[in-house]
Design a protein around this motif. Sequence first.
Motif, PDB file in Angstrom:
ATOM      1  N   THR A  37      -8.083   1.823   3.118  1.00  0.00           N
ATOM      2  CA  THR A  37      -6.830   1.340   3.705  1.00  0.00           C
ATOM      3  C   THR A  37      -6.683   1.787   5.170  1.00  0.00           C
ATOM      4  O   THR A  37      -6.070   1.107   5.986  1.00  0.00           O
ATOM      5  CB  THR A  37      -5.612   1.797   2.861  1.00  0.00           C
ATOM      6  OG1 THR A  37      -4.479   1.028   3.243  1.00  0.00           O
ATOM      7  CG2 THR A  37      -5.295   3.276   3.035  1.00  0.00           C
ATOM      8  N   ILE A  54      -9.085  -5.267   0.268  1.00  0.00           N
ATOM      9  CA  ILE A  54      -9.452  -4.700   1.567  1.00  0.00           C
ATOM     10  C   ILE A  54     -10.569  -5.542   2.196  1.00  0.00           C
ATOM     11  O   ILE A  54     -10.528  -5.857   3.387  1.00  0.00           O
ATOM     12  CB  ILE A  54      -9.931  -3.237   1.413  1.00  0.00           C
ATOM     13  CG1 ILE A  54      -8.857  -2.368   0.754  1.00  0.00           C
ATOM     14  CG2 ILE A  54     -10.430  -2.667   2.739  1.00  0.00           C
ATOM     15  CD1 ILE A  54      -7.839  -1.758   1.635  1.00  0.00           C
ATOM     16  N   CYS A  58       0.852  -1.197   0.000  1.00  0.00           N
ATOM     17  CA  CYS A  58       0.000   0.000   0.000  1.00  0.00           C
ATOM     18  C   CYS A  58       0.883   1.241   0.000  1.00  0.00           C
ATOM     19  O   CYS A  58       1.717   1.429   0.879  1.00  0.00           O
ATOM     20  CB  CYS A  58      -0.914   0.002   1.219  1.00  0.00           C
ATOM     21  SG  CYS A  58      -1.899   1.506   1.314  1.00  0.00           S
ATOM     22  N   CYS A 113      -7.657   0.264  -6.690  1.00  0.00           N
ATOM     23  CA  CYS A 113      -6.341   0.255  -6.029  1.00  0.00           C
ATOM     24  C   CYS A 113      -5.245  -0.147  -7.005  1.00  0.00           C
ATOM     25  O   CYS A 113      -5.304  -1.213  -7.597  1.00  0.00           O
ATOM     26  CB  CYS A 113      -6.361  -0.719  -4.855  1.00  0.00           C
ATOM     27  SG  CYS A 113      -4.746  -0.982  -4.142  1.00  0.00           S
ATOM     28  N   PRO A 114      -4.223   0.692  -7.191  1.00  0.00           N
ATOM     29  CA  PRO A 114      -3.172   0.329  -8.142  1.00  0.00           C
ATOM     30  C   PRO A 114      -2.407  -0.920  -7.727  1.00  0.00           C
ATOM     31  O   PRO A 114      -1.758  -1.562  -8.540  1.00  0.00           O
ATOM     32  CB  PRO A 114      -2.251   1.553  -8.147  1.00  0.00           C
ATOM     33  CG  PRO A 114      -2.586   2.332  -6.926  1.00  0.00           C
ATOM     34  CD  PRO A 114      -4.009   2.017  -6.592  1.00  0.00           C
ATOM     35  N   HIS A 159      -0.260   4.318   0.133  1.00  0.00           N
ATOM     36  CA  HIS A 159      -0.980   5.439   0.747  1.00  0.00           C
ATOM     37  C   HIS A 159      -1.355   6.502  -0.274  1.00  0.00           C
ATOM     38  O   HIS A 159      -1.163   7.687  -0.036  1.00  0.00           O
ATOM     39  CB  HIS A 159      -0.132   6.056   1.873  1.00  0.00           C
ATOM     40  CG  HIS A 159       0.021   5.140   3.046  1.00  0.00           C
ATOM     41  ND1 HIS A 159       0.894   5.360   4.082  1.00  0.00           N
ATOM     42  CD2 HIS A 159      -0.612   3.987   3.353  1.00  0.00           C
ATOM     43  CE1 HIS A 159       0.803   4.389   4.971  1.00  0.00           C
ATOM     44  NE2 HIS A 159      -0.105   3.532   4.551  1.00  0.00           N
ATOM     45  N   CYS A 160      -1.869   6.020  -1.405  1.00  0.00           N
ATOM     46  CA  CYS A 160      -2.273   6.980  -2.437  1.00  0.00           C
ATOM     47  C   CYS A 160      -3.698   7.466  -2.212  1.00  0.00           C
ATOM     48  O   CYS A 160      -4.101   8.502  -2.751  1.00  0.00           O
ATOM     49  CB  CYS A 160      -2.147   6.347  -3.827  1.00  0.00           C
ATOM     50  SG  CYS A 160      -3.340   5.025  -4.112  1.00  0.00           S
ATOM     51  N   GLY A 161      -4.477   6.693  -1.468  1.00  0.00           N
ATOM     52  CA  GLY A 161      -5.835   7.123  -1.122  1.00  0.00           C
ATOM     53  C   GLY A 161      -6.864   6.965  -2.228  1.00  0.00           C
ATOM     54  O   GLY A 161      -8.014   7.366  -2.078  1.00  0.00           O
ATOM     55  N   GLU A 162      -6.462   6.362  -3.351  1.00  0.00           N
ATOM     56  CA  GLU A 162      -7.427   6.211  -4.448  1.00  0.00           C
ATOM     57  C   GLU A 162      -8.613   5.358  -4.039  1.00  0.00           C
ATOM     58  O   GLU A 162      -9.733   5.541  -4.520  1.00  0.00           O
ATOM     59  CB  GLU A 162      -6.742   5.581  -5.669  1.00  0.00           C
ATOM     60  CG  GLU A 162      -5.859   6.554  -6.394  1.00  0.00           C
ATOM     61  CD  GLU A 162      -5.323   5.969  -7.687  1.00  0.00           C
ATOM     62  OE1 GLU A 162      -6.071   5.324  -8.422  1.00  0.00           O
ATOM     63  OE2 GLU A 162      -4.126   6.163  -7.948  1.00  0.00           O
TER      64      GLU A 162
HETATM   65  S1  SF4 Z   1      -5.688   2.555  -3.319  1.00  0.00           S
HETATM   66 FE1  SF4 Z   1      -4.532   0.752  -2.661  1.00  0.00          FE
HETATM   67  S2  SF4 Z   1      -2.417   1.468  -2.551  1.00  0.00           S
HETATM   68 FE2  SF4 Z   1      -3.705   3.290  -2.593  1.00  0.00          FE
HETATM   69  S3  SF4 Z   1      -4.067   3.782  -0.432  1.00  0.00           S
HETATM   70 FE3  SF4 Z   1      -5.782   2.502  -1.082  1.00  0.00          FE
HETATM   71  S4  SF4 Z   1      -5.152   0.424  -0.548  1.00  0.00           S
HETATM   72 FE4  SF4 Z   1      -3.302   1.685  -0.489  1.00  0.00          FE
END
Ligand code: SF4
Lengths: 214, 421
Positions: free
Chosen positions: B51, B114, B27, B108-109, B29-32
């Motif tokens: 996340t 999750i 992860c 999620c890239p 932490h891009c928050g997508e």
């Molecule tokens: S999109 Fe995926 S990689 Fe990005 S913060 Fe959410 S869980 Fe992490």
Amino acid sequence: MSFLQIVEGPLFYIAAAIFLIGAIWRVIGIIKIGHKRDLAPPKGSGKVGFVAGNLRHFLPRKIFAKRTWVHIIAGYSFHFGLFALLLFAAPHIDFARDRILGFDWPALPRWGFIIAAQFAFAGLIMLWVRRFSDPVMRLISDWDDHIGSWLTFLVMLTGCLALQESHNALKAIHMLFVDVWLIYFPFSRLMHAGTFFLSRGYTGATYGRKGMTL
Amino acid sequence: MSAVAQKAVSKFLEFIDADIAAYAESCVHCGECAEACHFYLATKDPKYTPTYKLFPLVKAYKRHKAPLSGLKKMLGLVPAEVTEDELREWEPLVYDACTMCGRCTLVCPMGIDIAGTIRKMREGFVAAGIVPEGLSVAAANAERTGSPMGVTLKALSAQIVRQEKETGIKIEIDKKGADYMAILSSMEIMGYPEIIGAYAKLFKQAGVSWTISSEAFEATNVGVQIGDGKMAKMLVQRIVDAAEKLKVKHVISPECGHAYGALRWAGPNMVGKEFSFKVVHIIELLDQLRREGRIPAGEKDGRRMTLHDPCQLIRRGGLLQEPRTLLDDSCSDFIEMEGAGIANLCCGGGGGVSANERARELQMAAFAQKLKQINDLGDIDAVVVPCANCRTVFEDGLDEFEVDLEVVGLGELVAETLASK
Ligand code: SF4
Ligand code: SF4
């Protein structure tokens, strides 16, 4: 031994060893945790799913792209720019030929280097600015994310400054940051570069067995 | 670390396999993922970022289980221990704000699952005794009667008799050697018993030999919803025992999302062996019977309809095409929502959220997102919802927002549009 000789000689080799051993250790460590055999009769192939999951996640889905386009553009711009610089900048090819591989390949022309660097910088800065300006990213980011961004930024910046290779001091500073970056990599979230295929692949395999590609 | 936190952390660590380790490591932490989650979309509150809901588990992993964590601990570079306060703070995020719908994985890239991780994380919360009250009541009911709503055999029998009268078809209970054993969800038995009549009608026409067990008729698995592996196993085991006793070749999973996942995909892993029978979803079975020409379609329903994709059946269950094929035959004016199929929005009440009274406001806010998806289609007469849990969430939500829209089950629709013999 000059400072430059140290940072591109022994220190570089030590850093590269830490990078390689640490990264491999971590990837193998994850795989070794293992998982239970799935006893549910599959509808599709887990192995195909592993590969499909990896490939599918390179392509953003339209329904989300409206909301995540900044990340998609910044992410691709940064990563493509960075890989182009890493693999095709003339000094890198010379370094790889002279110190590691013994052979070389065509380098980017100067204008190509500048374009790649612009993409890499623009992408990295966009992502980093979002890290503290976007409420979601601000909440979930930690010091590791920031150090990773800063170190990568400094490696790129010093690399551009050292481009002329006219000043040994500039080149040495670049190499010093490269060494620090290499040592930091296996202990940090920069490791996503070595673990993403597992993450995408494991999910892909789970869904592949259900006959789906997510 | 307090004894309570210790229990949760031990369970987290027990459940962290290579998959979850890879997720925790990858992860960025891009928050997508927030942009895919109906709870974030409905509230814009960053704490609903998918996340973020995993943070205590990831902390425990990084401190105790991650490769190189020993070395990092010596350098003081691992996160602090998870505390009881933290677990209590996260409990509403883990139970009220995740329906385990899996939509965030799409965006999620890193492809992080999750939903699957939350499912395992809940095991830690159950071990620590930190669970919402609504779900504990459902769990206690299930412990006592096998059903979260406390549905008894007597109640089921009464519904069966009524459906026999309606259809004029005899429904055999505990028929040994039948090909198929049907199980039903509490919601169906109490709220939508017509489905029993629909089964009778469809199976009679198709010549399918089927039965209902008096010992295991309940499909709902509250153990899976709450995250109690022991209970989940006990409920699956009941079905396995009954199916083996009646020597059936198939068990039909009903129009209930999580029940399908619990039995079809998780079931054999819970009881630790492959089943002696095949689990088939009712939609899968109807699709097969239709293709075999055993339940030919008659006159189509002319109402303008759309389909809600229950997450556990479609995205996480793999039944993407079957409901659509059946609908094409049953409905003359069928229209798909944006993101139909794999990217469809959750109704907001899955994963035990609808059984959790405390989460009602949040659930309704999430349902409003779903409603918007439907409203964007223009005039719709009915929405087909092939999951009894989603169906109650829909009815409740439509009531709350005072929207006049019919909600129909897929099995009933197929039965109603069957060609007369
Ligand atoms: S999109 Fe995926 S990689 Fe990005 S913060 Fe959410 S869980 Fe992490
Ligand atoms: S699984 Fe669904 S509800 Fe849970 S975090 Fe992801 S999108 Fe939100």
